[in-house]
Design a protein around this motif. Structure first.
Motif, mmCIF file in Angstrom:
data_model
loop_
_atom_site.group_PDB
_atom_site.id
_atom_site.type_symbol
_atom_site.label_atom_id
_atom_site.label_comp_id
_atom_site.label_asym_id
_atom_site.label_seq_id
_atom_site.Cartn_x
_atom_site.Cartn_y
_atom_site.Cartn_z
ATOM 1 N N UNK A 245 0.835 -1.212 0.000
ATOM 2 C CA UNK A 245 0.000 0.000 0.000
ATOM 3 C C UNK A 245 0.860 1.249 0.000
ATOM 4 N N UNK A 246 1.891 1.278 0.832
ATOM 5 C CA UNK A 246 2.782 2.437 0.890
ATOM 6 C C UNK A 246 3.457 2.666 -0.451
ATOM 7 N N UNK A 247 3.965 1.593 -1.035
ATOM 8 C CA UNK A 247 4.637 1.708 -2.331
ATOM 9 C C UNK A 247 3.681 2.188 -3.408
ATOM 10 N N UNK A 248 2.469 1.659 -3.410
ATOM 11 C CA UNK A 248 1.503 2.026 -4.448
ATOM 12 C C UNK A 248 1.123 3.491 -4.363
ATOM 13 N N UNK A 249 0.848 3.972 -3.161
ATOM 14 C CA UNK A 249 0.397 5.360 -3.083
ATOM 15 C C UNK A 249 1.547 6.348 -3.283
ATOM 16 N N UNK A 427 -7.053 4.539 -3.025
ATOM 17 C CA UNK A 427 -8.261 4.159 -3.757
ATOM 18 C C UNK A 427 -7.968 3.295 -4.963
ATOM 19 N N UNK A 428 -6.756 3.401 -5.510
ATOM 20 C CA UNK A 428 -6.381 2.597 -6.668
ATOM 21 C C UNK A 428 -5.600 1.344 -6.332
ATOM 22 N N UNK A 429 -5.473 1.033 -5.037
ATOM 23 C CA UNK A 429 -4.713 -0.146 -4.630
ATOM 24 C C UNK A 429 -5.450 -1.417 -5.041
ATOM 25 N N UNK A 430 -4.746 -2.329 -5.724
ATOM 26 C CA UNK A 430 -5.394 -3.523 -6.276
ATOM 27 C C UNK A 430 -5.158 -4.783 -5.452
ATOM 28 N N UNK A 431 -4.312 -4.696 -4.411
ATOM 29 C CA UNK A 431 -4.068 -5.867 -3.579
ATOM 30 C C UNK A 431 -2.810 -6.615 -3.991
ATOM 31 N N UNK A 432 -2.472 -7.637 -3.200
ATOM 32 C CA UNK A 432 -1.331 -8.487 -3.491
ATOM 33 C C UNK A 432 -1.789 -9.940 -3.502
ATOM 34 N N UNK A 433 -0.997 -10.755 -4.122
ATOM 35 C CA UNK A 433 -1.346 -12.167 -4.231
ATOM 36 C C UNK A 433 -1.365 -12.835 -2.861
ATOM 37 N N UNK A 434 -2.289 -13.772 -2.722
ATOM 38 C CA UNK A 434 -2.398 -14.602 -1.524
ATOM 39 C C UNK A 434 -2.781 -13.803 -0.283
ATOM 40 N N UNK A 435 -3.413 -12.640 -0.439
ATOM 41 C CA UNK A 435 -3.970 -11.915 0.688
ATOM 42 C C UNK A 435 -5.451 -11.699 0.381
ATOM 43 N N UNK A 436 -6.267 -12.631 0.847
ATOM 44 C CA UNK A 436 -7.690 -12.679 0.535
ATOM 45 C C UNK A 436 -7.908 -12.445 -0.964
ATOM 46 N N UNK A 437 -7.187 -13.220 -1.754
ATOM 47 C CA UNK A 437 -7.245 -13.087 -3.205
ATOM 48 C C UNK A 437 -8.378 -13.942 -3.760
ATOM 49 N N UNK A 438 -9.355 -13.308 -4.339
ATOM 50 C CA UNK A 438 -10.494 -14.015 -4.929
ATOM 51 C C UNK A 438 -10.106 -14.487 -6.321
ATOM 52 N N UNK A 439 -10.076 -15.805 -6.488
ATOM 53 C CA UNK A 439 -9.558 -16.403 -7.720
ATOM 54 C C UNK A 439 -10.640 -16.822 -8.699
ATOM 55 N N UNK A 440 -11.881 -16.694 -8.318
ATOM 56 C CA UNK A 440 -12.966 -17.089 -9.201
ATOM 57 C C UNK A 440 -13.841 -18.133 -8.540
ATOM 58 N N UNK A 441 -14.420 -18.995 -9.351
ATOM 59 C CA UNK A 441 -15.305 -20.033 -8.811
ATOM 60 C C UNK A 441 -14.978 -21.373 -9.459
#
Length: 578
Positions: A245-249, A427-441
């Motif tokens: 988050x810090x890096x992104x903003x 507001x534009x932070x998209x998240x990181x892998x493997x942190x409550x990452x929704x992969x589909x169904x």
């Protein structure tokens, strides 16, 4: 004095006199490898056959750099920083002396504005690093940063996944499966090794024989940080997310930081990159006190709990390590600590830097007020010492992510970023892998993957899943990480799954430990979960294959599956959703 055979140490003073740090770069690049190694920030020793490796503890630090005072904030004590208009950054990072010194010493490149365009000079050569254990998340990020700085990078690992190989090779890194002495480039300026690589590794032995310097992962980060304005994000939980988050903003605000995160950002598909500015944002781990190899001017401690039981016998030892870390933050900088963590507040007393607290109570310096849920995450009002600054939207779910976003926002504001730019960046932070990452169904089952492997993180992740998916049946497939951690926290783990309806436990992923107890410890945990009185059903699955069979047979459309752990359980959700 380290013994040598047939050669001696290069006179560093004569090297400095011959090739000034900001001049005569062509001459330096055409110089001997020993001279180039000096200007890459490493000690200089003439290479001789049969000479032992260099001890990182003997490395002399680079010349000190000037420091920039911290920008004032509403209600804070004044300093000598000149005022600047809102929306700008005090002492523009991308054009500071730090950036020019770093560029001249670490890569044969000229950076134009915020671009990272490499300009090769005729006949020039670039530093070379060989990374042993390169497929670890932190080592991958370091490799990406070095490649961005213009280094030649090669690496090896015992287990090289197809994804890691394709990702790193696509970025220009030569990667080897397994360890062989012949894989170490004879002209390497440094060998960097992960914590999992022992001194008797054949590539490390070869480096010692050739007199090639060896640095641990954290020591290499320390070398890089010594040439920049360092920002270290530490704490038992939330390090990766807060760093990202810090890096992104900071990136969105135009500060162009260099970054090393122990996880891959979803929107960038990298964990490390080189920026044109002089800021270096680093996820800083307490394991084996490795964060003490860093020299940050700014730092965050997100919280302190017992963990890493293979190197810390008690919470007191963990706290003592964090106290040393707090004391290491430069006196001209800022240390942010979680206000609701007594241990974090306690260790901040060792800091000579300015200390700020952050939290969800008005007593904190940085306060997240009026926290409320949104469709995808949360929203809160940001206050500094009672003064409203802006409203921030966090696009990822979970109350713990409010704390992570608050820490990132506070750090950016301490650096002088306008609060409105902080709002836009988060507001534009998209998240990181493997942190409550929704992969589909998968067959109507929603699939989420998470890295949680500590009881506090497990509980927070499952509570987030319950808030997100409501009353849908929630399956948790959990792979404990390390026998020592699981045994030490058995009761805490047993009570952390209450938000789940069904739990499937794999054998402990032993990692660097003996795995002979892996199955027995997981079976004991399964029994304790069953006796916890929470109503959560728990079964033991002896392998990944059996886990998949159980899920295939017992789940139904409308269920939610969340896989958790720091081992190889992430193979399961990706197999389901690929």
């Amino acid at each position: 004095m380290r013994p040598t055979t047939g050669g001696g140490a290069v006179d560093c003073a004569s090297v400095w006199g011959r090739f000034g740090v900001c001049s005569d770069r062509v001459g330096r690049q055409n110089a001997t490898p020993e001279v180039r190694r000096h200007f890459a920030g490493f000690p200089v020793q003439a290479r001789t056959n049969g000479s032992p490796g260099m001890d990182a503890a003997r490395f002399s630090p680079p010349p000190p750099l000037s420091v920039r005072p911290v920008s004032p904030l509403p209600g804070s004590e004044p300093d000598r920083t000149p005022s600047v208009p809102r929306g700008t950054f005090r002492s523009r990072v991308g054009h500071s002396r730090h950036a020019s010194v770093a560029a001249s010493r670490w890569a044969p490149a000229m950076r134009v504005g915020n671009a990272s365009r490499m300009v090769r000079e005729p006949g020039g050569s670039v530093p070379t690093a060989h990374l042993v254990g390169v497929c670890g998340s932190g080592m991958q990020a370091l490799a990406e940063l070095l490649l961005g700085l213009g280094w030649h990078v090669s690496g090896s690992d015992r287990c090289v996944s197809k994804e890691a190989a394709s990702t790193l090779e696509r970025r220009g890194l030569r990667i080897h499966q397994g360890h062989k002495s012949t894989q170490l480039p004879h002209h390497a300026d440094v060998l960097v090794y992960s914590q999992a690589i022992a001194p008797d590794n054949v590539e490390r032995v070869r480096a010692s024989h050739c007199g090639i310097p060896q640095l641990s992962y954290s020591q290499m980060l320390g070398r890089l940080m010594s040439e920049r304005t360092g920002i270290s994000i530490a704490g038992t939980h939330g390090k990766s997310t807060t760093t990202a988050m810090t890096a992104s903003l900071l990136t969105s605000a135009g500060l162009a930081p260099s970054v090393v995160v122990g996880a891959r950002l979803i929107d960038r598909d990298v964990g490390g990159w080189a920026g044109a500015g002089d800021l270096l944002v680093v996820e800083s781990c307490e394991y084996r006190r490795s964060f003490l190899d860093l020299s940050p001017r700014y730092a965050v401690i997100t919280g302190i709990e017992s963990d890493h039981f293979d190197c810390y016998e008690s919470l007191g030892e963990v706290t003592a390590a964090f106290a040393q870390f707090a004391a290491s933050v430069d006196s001209s900088g800022v240390l942010l600590v979680a206000a609701d963590c007594p241990a974090a507040v306690e260790v901040s007393g060792q800091a000579t830097a300015r200390v700020r607290t952050f939290g969800r109570r008005p007593e904190a310096d940085w306060w997240a007020a009026d926290v409320r849920r949104t469709v995808s995450g949360s929203r809160f009002e940001l206050f500094f010492r009672g003064e409203f600054l802006t409203e921030i939207t966090v696009p990822v779910p979970g109350r713990h992510n409010v704390d992570n976003a608050l820490a990132a926002a506070a750090m950016a504001c301490e650096l002088g970023v306008d609060p409105q730019l902080v709002c836009e960046g988060l507001g534009g932070y998209a998240g990181i892998r493997r942190r409550f990452q929704r992969l589909g169904s998968w067959r109507g089952v929603a699939v989420v993957d998470d890295y949680a492997h500590h009881p506090t993180a497990v509980r927070a992740t499952l509570e987030t899943a319950r808030e997100t998916f409501g009353r849908r049946r929630l399956w948790c497939a959990f792979q404990p990480h390390q026998v020592s951690r699981t045994l030490a926290l058995l009761d805490e783990f047993a009570s952390s799954f209450q938000a789940a309806d069904r739990v499937l436990l794999l054998p402990v992923f032993a990692a660097r430990e003996d795995d002979r107890q892996a199955e027995a410890v997981s079976r004991e945990l399964a029994k304790r979960i069953g006796r916890s009185g929470s109503g959560t059903g728990c079964r033991f699955a002896p392998s990944l294959d059996r886990l998949v069979e159980t899920l295939d047979h017992d789940t139904r459309p409308g269920d939610v599956l969340i896989t958790m752990g720091a081992g190889d359980i992430d193979q399961v959700p990706h197999e389901f959703t690929r």
